[in-house]
Design an enzyme around this catalytic site. Structure first.
Site, PDB file in Angstrom:
ATOM      1  N   GLU A  11       0.690  -1.259  -0.059  1.00  0.00           N
ATOM      2  CA  GLU A  11       0.134  -0.415  -0.217  1.00  0.00           C
ATOM      3  C   GLU A  11       0.860   1.356   0.116  1.00  0.00           C
ATOM      4  O   GLU A  11       0.296   2.046   1.066  1.00  0.00           O
ATOM      5  CB  GLU A  11      -0.975  -0.187   1.663  1.00  0.00           C
ATOM      6  N   GLU A  15      -5.942  -7.109  -1.939  1.00  0.00           N
ATOM      7  CA  GLU A  15      -6.279  -7.333  -0.861  1.00  0.00           C
ATOM      8  C   GLU A  15      -7.365  -6.798  -0.735  1.00  0.00           C
ATOM      9  O   GLU A  15      -8.609  -6.251  -0.798  1.00  0.00           O
ATOM     10  CB  GLU A  15      -5.559  -6.485   0.442  1.00  0.00           C
TER      11      GLU A  15
END
Length: 375
Positions: A167, A269
């Site tokens: 991320e 995710e």
């Protein structure tokens, strides 16, 4: 993923091209997805602390065997540099990789380049690298990546996919590689990619952002990295509906980035609660009906419907450019000592109501749905 994610402020000001209108079923979908994965980073610590898992029929079963029976294609494992609790490092992923290969499950390695959690709000340098120069950090990234991936190759369990950062909306190795230092960020990403390619022939590298429904963020980040010579194989997205928008946003962004950059995309995710109740006394991240998506109740059926909907959305990405998806921390059940904070053995788990097991540690229907997906 950790607690909550932040958008790069500047990214929000980038004028995004007109939204594409792709939705699940709007393109010719593949009969299956090549990546039908689960992040199981918490598993070694869970097992060491007594965590057990049961099949839907109530039979105690090895966790990796449950994945294999369900048809899971990939296991995602995060790697920290020097974690306080000694987990999520090379020493623990190597034996787990052996177990996975024995059951035919491929490996997605997720490098965080930190001693702890990395996400858009947290990208701390490893303590041992705190005073490194840019050149030293680049070398450290290369050596760490090469060491872990080389060890996997040496034992006959090479990675299939490798995330160079987790991320990374706000960069990596803060502050040296944050979003205000894009040249440094590109240098670090190129170093990790180079190490992956040098150690593991055929490996596919992923650059991963959160906020999977936000086209402006992806344009800002990937345009900047491309202009600085960063070459990736796959675009990774986090997509949680309580933070990142509607499935139509995800569908549009999948279509958009795969067309704009010519590389496939992966939902790296996602997750959804099967209940709003808590088990361990530590407040869960999703604990109110206001956080739910309409049509997807916090029940085992609602969770199962959600994973199917995400799979359908990825499979509908035009030109077969949606590789698949990974369910985040499906085996992170409430086991005492296996909480959020690696520095605090008494910390709780705020994710057990989004695991793929009920509070009796019995597998929920979504586990089989992930592995057996067909469009």
């Amino acid at each position: 993923m950790r607690r909550r994610t932040l958008l790069k402020a500047a990214a929000a000001s980038v004028a995004a091209p007109a939204l594409l209108t792709a939705t699940a079923g709007s393109a010719s979908a593949a009969t299956s997805l090549s990546v039908r994965g689960i992040d199981i980073s918490s598993l070694p610590k869970s097992e060491a602390l007594g965590g057990v898992y049961y099949s839907t029929s109530g039979t105690k079963t090895d966790a990796v065997q449950l994945m294999s029976t369900a048809g899971i294609s990939h296991a995602r494992l995060k790697v920290w540099v020097n974690p306080a609790d000694g987990y999520n490092n090379e020493a623990h992923i190597l034996p787990l990789a052996v177990r996975l290969k024995a059951k035919g499950i491929k490996l997605l390695v997720d490098f965080h380049y930190s001693d702890t959690w990395c996400d858009p709000a947290n990208q701390a340098k490893p303590a041992a690298w705190a005073n490194y120069t840019v050149a030293q950090l680049s070398t450290a990234v290369y050596n760490h990546t090469a060491d872990v991936l080389g060890a996997l190759v040496a034992q006959g369990t090479p990675a299939d996919l490798v995330q160079i950062g987790n991320e990374t909306d706000g960069g990596v190795l803060w502050p040296t590689g944050n979003w205000d230092n894009l040249d440094n960020l590109a240098t670090f990403l190129k170093s990790g990619i180079s190490a992956a390619k040098a150690t593991t022939p055929g490996v596919r590298t992923i650059l991963h952002l959160s906020n999977g429904g936000t086209q402006s963020l992806y344009t800002w980040f990937f345009d900047n990295m491309k202009s600085r010579g960063v070459a990736w194989d796959v675009i990774g997205m986090s997509f949680y509906p309580y933070w990142h928008g509607a499935l139509t946003d995800l569908a549009a962004n999948l279509a958009y980035v795969t067309a704009r950059y010519g590389t496939p995309a992966l939902v790296a995710e996602t997750a959804y609660p099967w209940t709003l109740t808590d088990k361990d006394g530590f407040a869960n991240l999703v604990n109110a009906s206001s956080q739910l998506t309409s049509g997807y109740p916090a029940t085992s059926a609602g969770q199962n419907a959600w994973v199917r909907a995400v799979a359908d959305t990825v499979a509908a990405t035009p030109n077969g450019m949606g590789l698949g998806y990974v369910y985040w921390e499906g085996f992170w059940t409430a086991v005492t000592g296996n909480g959020w904070d690696p520095t605090n053995a008494s910390s709780g788990n705020n994710w057990e109501n989004q695991a793929l097991f009920d509070y009796s540690s019995k597998a929920l229907p979504a586990l089989a749905s992930i592995g057996s997906y067909r469009a």
